[in-house]
Design a protein around this motif. Structure first.
Motif, PDB file in Angstrom:
ATOM      1  N   PRO A 153       0.716  -1.188   0.022  1.00  0.00           N
ATOM      2  CA  PRO A 153       0.042   0.058   0.069  1.00  0.00           C
ATOM      3  C   PRO A 153       0.720   1.251  -0.252  1.00  0.00           C
ATOM      4  N   GLU A 195      -7.942   6.349  -3.667  1.00  0.00           N
ATOM      5  CA  GLU A 195      -7.163   5.901  -2.603  1.00  0.00           C
ATOM      6  C   GLU A 195      -7.007   4.715  -2.326  1.00  0.00           C
ATOM      7  N   PHE A 200      -0.496   2.388  -6.532  1.00  0.00           N
ATOM      8  CA  PHE A 200       0.845   2.541  -6.522  1.00  0.00           C
ATOM      9  C   PHE A 200       1.559   1.225  -7.183  1.00  0.00           C
TER      10      PHE A 200
ATOM     11  N   PRO B  73      -6.137   0.468   1.950  1.00  0.00           N
ATOM     12  CA  PRO B  73      -5.794   1.793   1.472  1.00  0.00           C
ATOM     13  C   PRO B  73      -4.615   2.228   0.675  1.00  0.00           C
ATOM     14  N   ALA B  74      -4.330   3.136  -0.286  1.00  0.00           N
ATOM     15  CA  ALA B  74      -3.088   3.549  -0.504  1.00  0.00           C
ATOM     16  C   ALA B  74      -2.726   4.501   0.490  1.00  0.00           C
ATOM     17  N   ILE B  75      -1.478   4.143   1.019  1.00  0.00           N
ATOM     18  CA  ILE B  75      -0.878   5.015   2.203  1.00  0.00           C
ATOM     19  C   ILE B  75       0.396   5.961   1.893  1.00  0.00           C
ATOM     20  N   GLY B  76       0.164   7.245   1.797  1.00  0.00           N
ATOM     21  CA  GLY B  76       1.135   7.733   1.357  1.00  0.00           C
ATOM     22  C   GLY B  76       0.943   8.757   0.003  1.00  0.00           C
ATOM     23  N   LEU B  77      -0.347   8.705  -0.291  1.00  0.00           N
ATOM     24  CA  LEU B  77      -0.625   9.806  -1.563  1.00  0.00           C
ATOM     25  C   LEU B  77      -0.410  11.129  -1.081  1.00  0.00           C
ATOM     26  N   GLU B  78      -0.393  11.318   0.418  1.00  0.00           N
ATOM     27  CA  GLU B  78      -0.076  12.584   0.911  1.00  0.00           C
ATOM     28  C   GLU B  78       0.237  12.308   2.342  1.00  0.00           C
ATOM     29  N   TYR B 204       0.936  -2.032   7.955  1.00  0.00           N
ATOM     30  CA  TYR B 204      -0.022  -1.491   7.397  1.00  0.00           C
ATOM     31  C   TYR B 204      -1.436  -2.783   7.362  1.00  0.00           C
TER      32      TYR B 204
END
Lengths: 248, 382
Positions: A153, A195, A200, B73-78, B204
């Motif tokens: 992630p 999100e 990624f 979830p994506a972690i690090g988009l911000e 995570y």
């Protein structure tokens, strides 16, 4: 793994393509097609719970009808359940017909695009394959490290940089918004893209846009690699909506 | 169900294809002794701990069960921010670094999925078919939730604390995993926003970088990927608070018609134990050996652990070790010297400081929550 068509390991893509080819073979249901379907599945390690000890019965009209039903039920399962769930979520259950009916209806309420006319077919299939008397599957294991690799992630490689995000928004609006909604939060046919960890996994993202997955067609003749990266850049810049706060 | 795509790692696929080609797909593909976590669902991720890995006081992070409602979830988009708002004097946001600068507390606590043991209910019920291992014990470190609510100045009108993680649903028709805690529980000094698990940054799959820790309460309260906290005068709306994670006030048989007023939200876990060694189906030698396990409860602490050897064996007290902190588990062990070869059942039952004891079989409920029947393993002595 994520509930999104843009998530896939190389292995699963490979498997998906084989099935696509089987599906492209058409629904004429000649014995050859049915056998190819069965064989393709068997060679990929199909259902351990109920291994067939012989080729399906294709020598009678009943055999055709039964295999035809299985074929379309499996297709319905793939296209409407596996958008979000892995196969184990289904194969791990042992339920009565009434329970399967309730589960399918609940999932339709939660956004599964299962067409109403396929509902009975799917419920019958699930009730037969995963009934409360079906023997349990052998236990499967996954190491923590492999699980982490599936999720990934965090940015690896780094976030996509230096692409024209506005152009990406335009391509998304033209080619993706019909199914995934203009904002990207998902629609009746395409899941949410905001999100999600698969943003990624750039190689996977590009591959799915290129070749398609489940219900999604491939865009290889429509979008250039640069345009796909612009879409990815725009998606990475979007945020899923926060909770409203009444007292704000 | 190998005809379906989407769940295999590349290595698994290769293995399965190779095996499938050699045998036309007949037979099991994974050996029972293959290491790792038990795969219940790979998308979203649901992994169960083999019970034999639960003997230590603390469960290692990479052996700890994983339960996900929605995708990681994506972690690090911000940079991650935790927002506190709603009925507060001032809305506040904290970065991870800012949270790390606040007072840190460390609490040992059992995390158990409400559906742990669901596979034992008859008639069967839908849901992840957890066996015995959707539970673990870790030391969680982070900031008390009350310290954040104080800084935001929660208003006297607020009675519930809504909690939202960053995991997005696949469809707008799919409910978000939105939950709430009664304010009183949110203000408990043991309710913390964890940054660390067993000393390491919160992984995570376990909700990192931030997860709520609610010792004593079922896992559905332990919000993963915590991002937004909203004070309100009412409970959280939506299916996961209003319909899910509820039990009938008193046991109701299959098919009973229950009104919403017959249902109460899950809160505390019930008393429970596990035999972690020997494992189910183990082969042992005649002679003295140590049988061990763990035991925990929701409110209070475990005061007694008894073990019975053989179907008719008497209940014998085991030695309980470790702290009596509410929400944590205790380890136990007992000497056993089977003198003859044969197949033996071993049973364990715990009793807590409220006098509650594990029943033989937990009353059925339609969601398969809170199984705590007497724990059993069968082993062979040769």
């Amino acid at each position: 793994m994520e509930p999104s068509p843009i998530t896939s390991s190389a292995g699963s893509n490979h498997q998906g393509r084989i099935h696509s080819r089987v599906l492209v073979g058409g629904f004429a249901l000649s014995a050859g097609v049915v056998f190819a379907t069965w064989f393709g599945a068997a060679a990929l390690g199909r259902d351990e719970a109920k291994p067939r000890q012989s080729a399906p019965n294709v020598s009678s009209e009943e055999g055709f009808a039964e295999e035809e039903e299985r074929f379309f039920a499996q297709q319905a399962l793939r296209e409407n359940c596996l958008i979000c769930h892995s196969e184990q979520m289904i194969s791990g259950q042992r339920l009565t017909s009434a329970q399967w009916k309730a589960e399918v209806e609940k999932m339709v309420g939660m956004g599964s695009p299962l067409p109403a006319e396929q509902s009975e077919l799917l419920i019958n299939y699930l009730s037969q394959e995963y009934s409360d008397t079906t023997p349990a599957h052998p236990v499967k294991y996954l190491s923590y490290d492999d699980a982490m690799k599936q999720i990934e992630p965090v940015p690896s490689p780094a976030r996509i940089e230096g692409v024209d995000i506005e152009a990406g928004k335009g391509h998304f609006t033209t080619h993706c918004a019909t199914c995934h909604a203009p904002s990207g939060i998902g629609g009746d046919l395409g899941p949410n893209l905001l999100e999600i960890a698969s943003l990624f996994r750039q190689p996977d993202f590009r591959e799915v846009v290129h070749s398609g997955r489940h219900r999604m067609p491939g865009f290889q003749t429509v979008l250039s690699p640069a345009q796909v990266d612009q879409i990815l850049g725009w998606l990475q810049a979007q945020r899923y909506p926060a909770l409203p706060e009444e007292s704000r | 169900m190998g005809f379906l795509d989407g769940d295999l790692t590349r290595r698994d696929s290769v293995k399965r294809v190779a095996f499938g080609l050699s045998t036309l797909g007949f037979g099991p593909f994974v050996k029972a002794d293959e290491p790792g976590l038990i795969l219940r669902n790979s998308r979203p991720l649901d992994l169960e701990t083999p019970v034999t890995a639960l003997s230590p006081r603390l469960t290692p992070n990479d052996k700890f069960f994983i339960r996900s409602h929605l995708s990681t979830p994506a972690i690090g988009l911000e940079p991650w921010l935790l927002h506190v708002g709603g009925q507060v004097e001032r809305r506040k946001s904290w970065s991870i670094e800012e949270l790390e600068r606040l007072e840190q507390v460390t609490i040992p606590a059992v995390l158990q999925c409400a559906g742990n043991g669901r596979a034992y209910f008859r008639p069967r019920v839908p849901g992840v078919q957890w066996d015995r291992g959707a539970v673990g014990h870790a030391e969680w470190s982070g900031v008390r939730l009350i310290d954040l609510l104080d800084r935001a100045g929660y208003k006297s009108t607020s009675q519930h604390v809504h909690l939202l993680g960053a995991d997005a649903p696949p469809s707008p028709k799919t409910p978000r995993y939105l939950r709430s805690l009664p304010l009183e529980k949110a203000l408990s000094p043991s309710t913390i926003v964890a940054l660390r698990m067993n000393g390491a940054p919160l992984p995570y799959p376990h909700g990192g970088p931030l997860r709520l820790i609610v010792p004593g309460w079922t896992g559905n309260h332990w919000m993963k990927w915590l991002r937004q906290v909203v004070l309100s005068d009412v409970e959280a709306p939506g299916t996961y608070q209003q319909a899910g994670y509820k039990m009938p006030r008193s046991p109701a048989p299959p098919g009973a018609i229950l009104q919403p007023s017959d249902m109460v939200s899950l809160t505390y876990m019930n008393v429970k134990s596990l035999i972690t060694s020997p494992g189910e189906g183990a082969t042992l030698k005649v002679g003295p050996q140590r049988v061990q396990g763990v035991a925990w409860t929701g409110a209070g602490h475990v005061t007694k652990l008894e073990v019975a050897f053989g179907a008719q064996g008497p209940w014998r007290p085991a030695e309980l070790e470790g702290e009596t902190t509410e929400g944590s588990w205790r380890t136990w062990s007992i000497q056993w010297s089977p003198e003859r070869a044969g197949v033996y059942s071993i049973r364990a039952r715990a009793t807590d400081s409220h006098g509650e004891t594990q029943p033989d079989v937990t009353p059925w409920n339609k969601s398969g929550y809170l199984w705590n029947g007497i724990d059993r393993v069968t082993c062979e002595v040769s």
